[in-house]
Write an enzyme that holds these catalytic residues in place. Structure first.
Site, mmCIF file in Angstrom:
data_model
loop_
_atom_site.group_PDB
_atom_site.id
_atom_site.type_symbol
_atom_site.label_atom_id
_atom_site.label_comp_id
_atom_site.label_asym_id
_atom_site.label_seq_id
_atom_site.Cartn_x
_atom_site.Cartn_y
_atom_site.Cartn_z
ATOM 1 N N SER A 1 0.937 -1.233 -0.051
ATOM 2 C CA SER A 1 -0.012 -0.075 0.067
ATOM 3 C C SER A 1 0.962 1.319 -0.086
ATOM 4 C CB SER A 1 -0.940 0.041 1.145
ATOM 5 O OG SER A 1 -1.548 -1.228 1.480
HETATM 6 N N1 SAH Z 1 -0.337 -4.130 3.821
HETATM 7 C C1 SAH Z 1 0.099 -5.055 2.645
HETATM 8 C C2 SAH Z 1 -0.902 -4.890 1.632
HETATM 9 C C3 SAH Z 1 -0.859 -5.979 0.663
HETATM 10 S S1 SAH Z 1 -2.066 -6.034 -0.515
HETATM 11 C C4 SAH Z 1 1.421 -4.354 2.142
HETATM 12 O O1 SAH Z 1 1.705 -3.248 2.408
HETATM 13 O O2 SAH Z 1 2.079 -5.155 1.737
HETATM 14 C C5 SAH Z 1 -3.467 -7.218 0.253
HETATM 15 C C6 SAH Z 1 -3.044 -8.285 0.481
HETATM 16 O O3 SAH Z 1 -4.315 -9.335 0.727
HETATM 17 C C7 SAH Z 1 -2.544 -8.980 -0.958
HETATM 18 O O4 SAH Z 1 -1.256 -9.693 -0.525
HETATM 19 C C8 SAH Z 1 -3.512 -10.273 -1.191
HETATM 20 O O5 SAH Z 1 -2.935 -11.378 -1.570
HETATM 21 C C9 SAH Z 1 -3.966 -10.539 0.246
HETATM 22 N N2 SAH Z 1 -5.302 -11.246 0.244
HETATM 23 C C10 SAH Z 1 -6.362 -11.023 -0.703
HETATM 24 N N3 SAH Z 1 -7.531 -11.805 -0.291
HETATM 25 C C11 SAH Z 1 -7.018 -12.265 0.760
HETATM 26 C C12 SAH Z 1 -7.701 -13.258 1.758
HETATM 27 N N4 SAH Z 1 -9.130 -13.572 1.302
HETATM 28 N N5 SAH Z 1 -7.161 -13.660 2.657
HETATM 29 C C13 SAH Z 1 -5.967 -13.144 3.165
HETATM 30 N N6 SAH Z 1 -5.170 -12.290 2.436
HETATM 31 C C14 SAH Z 1 -5.736 -11.954 1.306
#
Ligand code: SAH
Length: 204
Positions: free
Chosen positions: A59
């Site tokens: 993010s």
């Molecule tokens: N705060 C993280 C944001 C990652 S983006 C950062 O700064 O790196 C959101 C993440 O949620 C992705 O890695 C995606 O694979 C994960 N995600 C999507 N659906 C999900 C689910 N049902 N359960 C767990 N994680 C999930």
């Protein structure tokens, strides 16, 4: 601290997204470059989301800062994070709860969980637990949580999150281009607040 990371923090302060001293301290201890893929390291200190593969992004730092300010994390708390991604927010949360607190983080994509694990190994956290799975179910074995934070948007707020939230706990999740903050007043009573203009990836 790295000069460019300091510059990123200054930018977030200028945008008024970073005011809380504890959140500021966590950002100064966590270098974003440690959570960005090799090929994007030249952009690590820009206040923009960056692709980490598997349709996921780490993010925008100022969005994370805003979320953390709203989450009001205190030392010693137990946190559930949904969507570990790069592990950047996981590291910030681990700094905020301190050694007496715990961060449990669930990632859907196993390769991303491994990416986060490698990134987090650069730090010496003893208070983080990662697992691969569907975050919609929460982490029942470790409930209740003082705080729950999701980085991907759900079509519906999973009931497991509300159930697994401790009394007076705060849940923060993207929802319909908003950031939704839910405070648990009692098992049946939840207070909501919405912040507009946020865009996140969808939950799988
Ligand atoms: N705060 C993280 C944001 C990652 S983006 C950062 O700064 O790196 C959101 C993440 O949620 C992705 O890695 C995606 O694979 C994960 N995600 C999507 N659906 C999900 C689910 N049902 N359960 C767990 N994680 C999930």
């Amino acid at each position: 601290m790295n000069k460019q990371n300091r510059q990123l923090i200054r930018e977030m302060r200028e945008k008024n997204r970073l005011t809380n001293p504890a959140v500021l301290k966590a950002f100064s201890k966590t270098d974003r470059i440690d959570f960005v893929p090799q090929e994007l390291q030249n952009r690590a200190y820009e206040d923009i989301p960056l692709s980490i593969g598997y349709e996921a992004t780490t993010s925008q730092p100022s969005t994370i800062a805003f979320m953390l300010e709203q989450l009001r994390v205190q030392t010693g708390q137990k946190i559930l994070e949904i969507g570990t991604g790069s592990g950047y927010l996981t590291a910030l949360l681990a700094c905020l709860v301190g050694p007496s607190g715990r961060v449990f983080s669930i990632e859907y994509v196993n390769e991303l969980k491994e990416f986060a694990r490698r990134n987090l190994e650069k730090y010496n956290f003893r208070n983080i637990e990662l697992k691969t799975g569907d975050g919609k179910a929460g982490w029942p074995k470790q409930a209740p949580f003082d705080r729950i934070i999701a980085s991907a948007e759900a079509d519906q707020i999973p009931s497991a999150w509300k159930e697994q939230l401790a009394a007076s706990g705060i849940l923060l999740t993207p929802f319909g281009y908003h950031l939704l903050k839910i405070i648990k007043k009692s098992p049946e009573c939840f207070e909501e607040e919405k912040f507009p203009f946020f865009s996140f990836v969808k939950l799988k």
